[in-house]
Design a protein around this motif. Structure first.
Motif, PDB file in Angstrom:
ATOM      1  N   ASN A  69       0.839  -1.204   0.000  1.00 51.70           N
ATOM      2  CA  ASN A  69       0.000   0.000   0.000  1.00 51.70           C
ATOM      3  C   ASN A  69       0.878   1.260   0.000  1.00 51.70           C
ATOM      4  O   ASN A  69       2.068   1.195   0.253  1.00 51.70           O
ATOM      5  N   LYS A  70       0.253   2.374  -0.270  1.00 49.05           N
ATOM      6  CA  LYS A  70       0.951   3.671  -0.391  1.00 49.05           C
ATOM      7  C   LYS A  70       1.979   3.604  -1.518  1.00 49.05           C
ATOM      8  O   LYS A  70       3.032   4.257  -1.461  1.00 49.05           O
ATOM      9  N   ASP A  72       1.773   4.823  -4.261  1.00 47.42           N
ATOM     10  CA  ASP A  72       1.858   6.161  -4.880  1.00 47.42           C
ATOM     11  C   ASP A  72       2.952   7.011  -4.247  1.00 47.42           C
ATOM     12  O   ASP A  72       3.452   7.951  -4.865  1.00 47.42           O
ATOM     13  N   MET A  73       3.328   6.702  -3.003  1.00 46.83           N
ATOM     14  CA  MET A  73       4.349   7.501  -2.319  1.00 46.83           C
ATOM     15  C   MET A  73       5.747   6.898  -2.479  1.00 46.83           C
ATOM     16  O   MET A  73       6.735   7.474  -2.043  1.00 46.83           O
ATOM     17  N   THR A  96      -1.017  -1.048  -4.264  1.00 47.63           N
ATOM     18  CA  THR A  96      -2.244  -0.259  -4.139  1.00 47.63           C
ATOM     19  C   THR A  96      -2.000   1.169  -3.660  1.00 47.63           C
ATOM     20  O   THR A  96      -1.002   1.466  -3.009  1.00 47.63           O
ATOM     21  N   ASN A  97      -2.959   2.010  -4.005  1.00 48.66           N
ATOM     22  CA  ASN A  97      -3.108   3.307  -3.370  1.00 48.66           C
ATOM     23  C   ASN A  97      -4.512   3.276  -2.778  1.00 48.66           C
ATOM     24  O   ASN A  97      -5.492   3.477  -3.488  1.00 48.66           O
ATOM     25  N   ALA A  98      -4.594   2.956  -1.506  1.00 49.62           N
ATOM     26  CA  ALA A  98      -5.909   2.757  -0.889  1.00 49.62           C
ATOM     27  C   ALA A  98      -6.708   4.052  -0.875  1.00 49.62           C
ATOM     28  O   ALA A  98      -7.931   4.034  -0.842  1.00 49.62           O
ATOM     29  N   LYS A  99      -5.990   5.173  -0.934  1.00 45.69           N
ATOM     30  CA  LYS A  99      -6.671   6.469  -0.872  1.00 45.69           C
ATOM     31  C   LYS A  99      -7.510   6.714  -2.126  1.00 45.69           C
ATOM     32  O   LYS A  99      -8.626   7.189  -2.045  1.00 45.69           O
ATOM     33  N   PRO A 140       0.086  -0.531  12.584  1.00 44.97           N
ATOM     34  CA  PRO A 140      -0.700   0.703  12.576  1.00 44.97           C
ATOM     35  C   PRO A 140      -0.192   1.691  11.526  1.00 44.97           C
ATOM     36  O   PRO A 140       1.008   1.738  11.241  1.00 44.97           O
ATOM     37  N   ASN A 141      -1.119   2.426  10.967  1.00 47.26           N
ATOM     38  CA  ASN A 141      -0.832   3.499  10.023  1.00 47.26           C
ATOM     39  C   ASN A 141      -0.438   3.029   8.617  1.00 47.26           C
ATOM     40  O   ASN A 141      -0.109   3.835   7.754  1.00 47.26           O
ATOM     41  N   VAL A 142      -0.485   1.730   8.406  1.00 53.84           N
ATOM     42  CA  VAL A 142      -0.098   1.224   7.088  1.00 53.84           C
ATOM     43  C   VAL A 142      -1.220   1.476   6.065  1.00 53.84           C
ATOM     44  O   VAL A 142      -1.009   1.421   4.856  1.00 53.84           O
ATOM     45  N   GLY A 143      -2.422   1.799   6.588  1.00 56.13           N
ATOM     46  CA  GLY A 143      -3.545   2.121   5.702  1.00 56.13           C
ATOM     47  C   GLY A 143      -4.648   1.071   5.697  1.00 56.13           C
ATOM     48  O   GLY A 143      -5.446   1.007   4.770  1.00 56.13           O
ATOM     49  N   LYS A 144      -4.715   0.279   6.769  1.00 53.97           N
ATOM     50  CA  LYS A 144      -5.717  -0.803   6.820  1.00 53.97           C
ATOM     51  C   LYS A 144      -7.148  -0.280   6.701  1.00 53.97           C
ATOM     52  O   LYS A 144      -7.928  -0.807   5.914  1.00 53.97           O
ATOM     53  N   SER A 145      -7.493   0.744   7.506  1.00 53.14           N
ATOM     54  CA  SER A 145      -8.880   1.235   7.480  1.00 53.14           C
ATOM     55  C   SER A 145      -9.210   1.786   6.098  1.00 53.14           C
ATOM     56  O   SER A 145     -10.274   1.490   5.542  1.00 53.14           O
ATOM     57  N   THR A 146      -8.280   2.565   5.564  1.00 55.82           N
ATOM     58  CA  THR A 146      -8.512   3.145   4.236  1.00 55.82           C
ATOM     59  C   THR A 146      -8.666   2.038   3.200  1.00 55.82           C
ATOM     60  O   THR A 146      -9.546   2.083   2.344  1.00 55.82           O
TER      61      THR A 146
HETATM   62  P1  G4P Z   1      -4.457   2.223   9.691  1.00 53.76           P
HETATM   63  O1  G4P Z   1      -5.912   1.873   9.690  1.00 53.76           O
HETATM   64  O2  G4P Z   1      -3.610   1.117   9.162  1.00 53.76           O
HETATM   65  O3  G4P Z   1      -3.927   2.710  10.990  1.00 53.76           O
HETATM   66  O4  G4P Z   1      -4.217   3.419   8.654  1.00 53.76           O
HETATM   67  P2  G4P Z   1      -5.264   4.454   8.007  1.00 53.76           P
HETATM   68  O5  G4P Z   1      -6.173   3.756   7.061  1.00 53.76           O
HETATM   69  O6  G4P Z   1      -5.870   5.277   9.075  1.00 53.76           O
HETATM   70  O7  G4P Z   1      -4.264   5.344   7.130  1.00 53.76           O
HETATM   71  C1  G4P Z   1      -3.217   6.105   7.709  1.00 53.76           C
HETATM   72  C2  G4P Z   1      -2.915   7.307   6.828  1.00 53.76           C
HETATM   73  O8  G4P Z   1      -2.414   6.859   5.563  1.00 53.76           O
HETATM   74  C3  G4P Z   1      -4.144   8.165   6.484  1.00 53.76           C
HETATM   75  O9  G4P Z   1      -3.687   9.495   6.330  1.00 53.76           O
HETATM   76  C4  G4P Z   1      -4.549   7.648   5.114  1.00 53.76           C
HETATM   77  O10 G4P Z   1      -5.289   8.578   4.366  1.00 53.76           O
HETATM   78  C5  G4P Z   1      -3.195   7.400   4.496  1.00 53.76           C
HETATM   79  N1  G4P Z   1      -3.211   6.382   3.431  1.00 53.76           N
HETATM   80  C6  G4P Z   1      -3.706   5.130   3.509  1.00 53.76           C
HETATM   81  N2  G4P Z   1      -3.474   4.459   2.369  1.00 53.76           N
HETATM   82  C7  G4P Z   1      -2.827   5.309   1.547  1.00 53.76           C
HETATM   83  C8  G4P Z   1      -2.287   5.194   0.215  1.00 53.76           C
HETATM   84  O11 G4P Z   1      -2.340   4.140  -0.433  1.00 53.76           O
HETATM   85  N3  G4P Z   1      -1.670   6.305  -0.293  1.00 53.76           N
HETATM   86  C9  G4P Z   1      -1.558   7.472   0.406  1.00 53.76           C
HETATM   87  N4  G4P Z   1      -0.930   8.487  -0.181  1.00 53.76           N
HETATM   88  N5  G4P Z   1      -2.034   7.604   1.662  1.00 53.76           N
HETATM   89  C10 G4P Z   1      -2.653   6.536   2.217  1.00 53.76           C
HETATM   90  P3  G4P Z   1      -3.901  10.581   7.433  1.00 53.76           P
HETATM   91  O12 G4P Z   1      -2.972  11.674   7.131  1.00 53.76           O
HETATM   92  O13 G4P Z   1      -3.817   9.937   8.782  1.00 53.76           O
HETATM   93  O14 G4P Z   1      -5.351  11.015   7.200  1.00 53.76           O
HETATM   94  P4  G4P Z   1      -5.977  11.747   5.901  1.00 53.76           P
HETATM   95  O15 G4P Z   1      -4.862  12.383   5.156  1.00 53.76           O
HETATM   96  O16 G4P Z   1      -6.628  10.682   5.102  1.00 53.76           O
HETATM   97  O17 G4P Z   1      -6.933  12.693   6.503  1.00 53.76           O
END
Ligand code: G4P
Length: 311
Positions: A69-70, A72-73, A96-99, A140-146
Motif C-alpha cells: 500500500n501507499k 503512490d508515495m 495499491t493506493n488505498a486512498k 498501525p498506520n499502514v492504511g488498513k482502514s482506508t
Molecule cells: P491504519 O488503519 O492502518 O492505521 O491506517 P489508516 O487507514 O488510518 O491510514 C493512515 C494514513 O495513511 C491516512 O492518512 C490515510 O489517508 C493514508 N493512506 C492510507 N493508504 C494510503 C495510500 O495508499 N496512499 C496514500 N498516499 N495515503 C494513504 P492521514 O494523514 O492519517 O489522514 P488523511 O490524510 O486521510 O486525513
C-alpha cells in the motif's frame, strides 16, 4: 555515542507496546483458524520495516497476499523490484493506493486465484457456497482502514458474528464467494531493531516525539541523498556537492554530522533563524520531515532491495 542515544531513544519510548502486541496476537491466533487467506498490508516505502515479524509464524500454511500500500508515495522502479522480491518468496502481491482505490479492485480476483485449491476441494466434497474468508492485517498506520473502506465500497453488507471469533468481530461480505474479517489484525513492527524505528518514523508511522527530530532528519537526509545526490540541492536551493559522504562506509556519527551540515544549509537558505541570527536547524529538520512524509520529493522508497539482499 550518538548511535547509542538514538537506540535508547527508540527503545525507551516504545515500552508500552508489548501489552497491545500480546492481545492482538492472541486475537489473531483465535481468528486464524477460520481464515483461508491472509491479506498482509505493508507500506511500499518500507516494505520490510513495516512487516510484523510474527506474521510468518501466525500465518504459516495459509496463502498470503501482500498488499504494497501507499505505492503512490514510493518509487515506481523500486515498487517493481519489491513486487518481484515478494513473489519470489511465494507470495501474491498487489500494489495499491488505498486512498484513490488504485489496484484495490484486483483483490477479489487474487483471493479467488490464491484459494483455487480450496475451492476445488470444496467442490469435490460437495460443499457448495462456502465463502472464502480473508483477514486483513498490518502494523498501525499502514492504511488498513482506508484499504478496507476502499475494498468494501458502498455495496457491502455486514454479516453476524461467527462462533470462535472474538466478540465484536464482523464479517464483511464482498460478494457471494468472499468474506473479510473486519477486525483487522493489528500487529506491531520489529521495534527492537532501531533501524526499523527510524524508517517508520521517517514515513510518519511513529509519532514525532518518539525520536529526536534532528537526528531523524539526518538519517532521512542521508538516505535521500544517497539515492539522488541532487534532490536536496534542487528542493532547498542549497549546494551539497562538496560535502557528500562515502555512503558505502558512512557510520552513524558521520550520518549525524553530514545531516546537521545539510540542515544548517537548509535553515540558511530558508532564512530559518534563531534570536541572535543562528540557523534554526530544528525548524529545518521539522520542515524536511514534513516534506518527506508528504511525498514532496516524489515517490521515494527508503528500503532498497539490493541493499537488503547484500545484508
Ligand atoms: P491504519 O488503519 O492502518 O492505521 O491506517 P489508516 O487507514 O488510518 O491510514 C493512515 C494514513 O495513511 C491516512 O492518512 C490515510 O489517508 C493514508 N493512506 C492510507 N493508504 C494510503 C495510500 O495508499 N496512499 C496514500 N498516499 N495515503 C494513504 P492521514 O494523514 O492519517 O489522514 P488523511 O490524510 O486521510 O486525513
Amino acid at each position: 555515542m550518538k548511535e547509542n542515544n538514538q537506540q535508547n531513544d527508540i527503545k525507551t519510548n516504545i515500552h508500552w507496546y508489548p501489552g497491545h502486541m500480546t492481545k492482538a496476537k492472541r486475537q489473531m491466533q483465535e481468528s486464524i483458524k477460520l481464515i483461508d487467506v491472509i491479506i498482509e498490508l505493508v507500506d511500499a516505502r518500507v516494505p520490510l520495516a513495516s512487516r510484523n515479524p510474527d506474521i510468518d509464524e501466525l500465518g504459516k500454511n495459509k496463502p498470503r497476499i501482500i498488499i504494497m500500500n501507499k505505492a503512490d508515495m514510493a518509487s515506481d522502479n523500486e515498487n517493481t523490484k519489491w513486487k518481484k522480491y515478494f513473489e519470489e518468496k511465494g507470495f501474491h502481491v498487489i500494489l495499491t493506493n488505498a486512498k484513490t482505490g488504485q489496484g484495490v479492485k484486483s483483490l477479489k480476483n487474487q483471493i479467488t486465484e490464491v484459494c483455487k485449491e480450496k475451492i476445488e476441494r470444496d467442490k469435490r466434497r460437495g460443499i457448495k457456497n462456502r465463502p472464502i474468508r480473508g483477514m486483513v492485517c498490518g502494523i498501525p498506520n499502514v492504511g488498513k482502514s482506508t484499504f478496507i473502506n476502499s475494498v468494501v465500497g458502498k455495496s457491502t453488507a455486514k454479516t453476524g458474528n461467527k462462533p470462535g471469533v472474538t466478540r465484536g468481530n464482523q464479517w464483511i461480505k464482498l460478494n457471494n464467494q468472499v468474506e473479510l474479517l473486519d477486525t483487522p489484525g493489528i500487529l506491531w513492527p520489529k521495534f527492537e531493531d532501531p533501524k526499523v524505528g527510524i524508517l517508520l518514523a521517517l514515513c510518519g508511522g511513529i509519532k514525532e516525539d518518539v525520536l529526536n527530530v534532528t537526528e531523524l532528519a539526518c538519517y532521512g537526509i542521508t538516505i535521500l541523498s544517497k539515492q539522488n545526490s541532487k534532490i536536496l540541492d534542487l528542493k532547498y536551493n542549497i549546494n551539497t556537492v562538496d560535502i557528500l559522504p562515502n555512503y558505502d562506509i558512512i557510520n552513524q556519527s558521520e550520518i549525524l554530522t553530514f545531516g546537521e551540515i545539510v540542515l544548517d544549509k537548509i535553515a540558511e537558505s530558508r532564512k530559518m533563524l534563531l534570536k541572535g541570527g543562528l540557523h534554526d536547524i530544528n525548524k529545518a529538520a521539522l520542515m524536511f520531515l514534513d516534506d518527506i512524509r508528504n511525498a514532496k520529493f516524489g515517490g521515494i522508497t527508503f528500503e532498497i532491495v539490493e541493499e537488503i539482499n547484500e545484508e
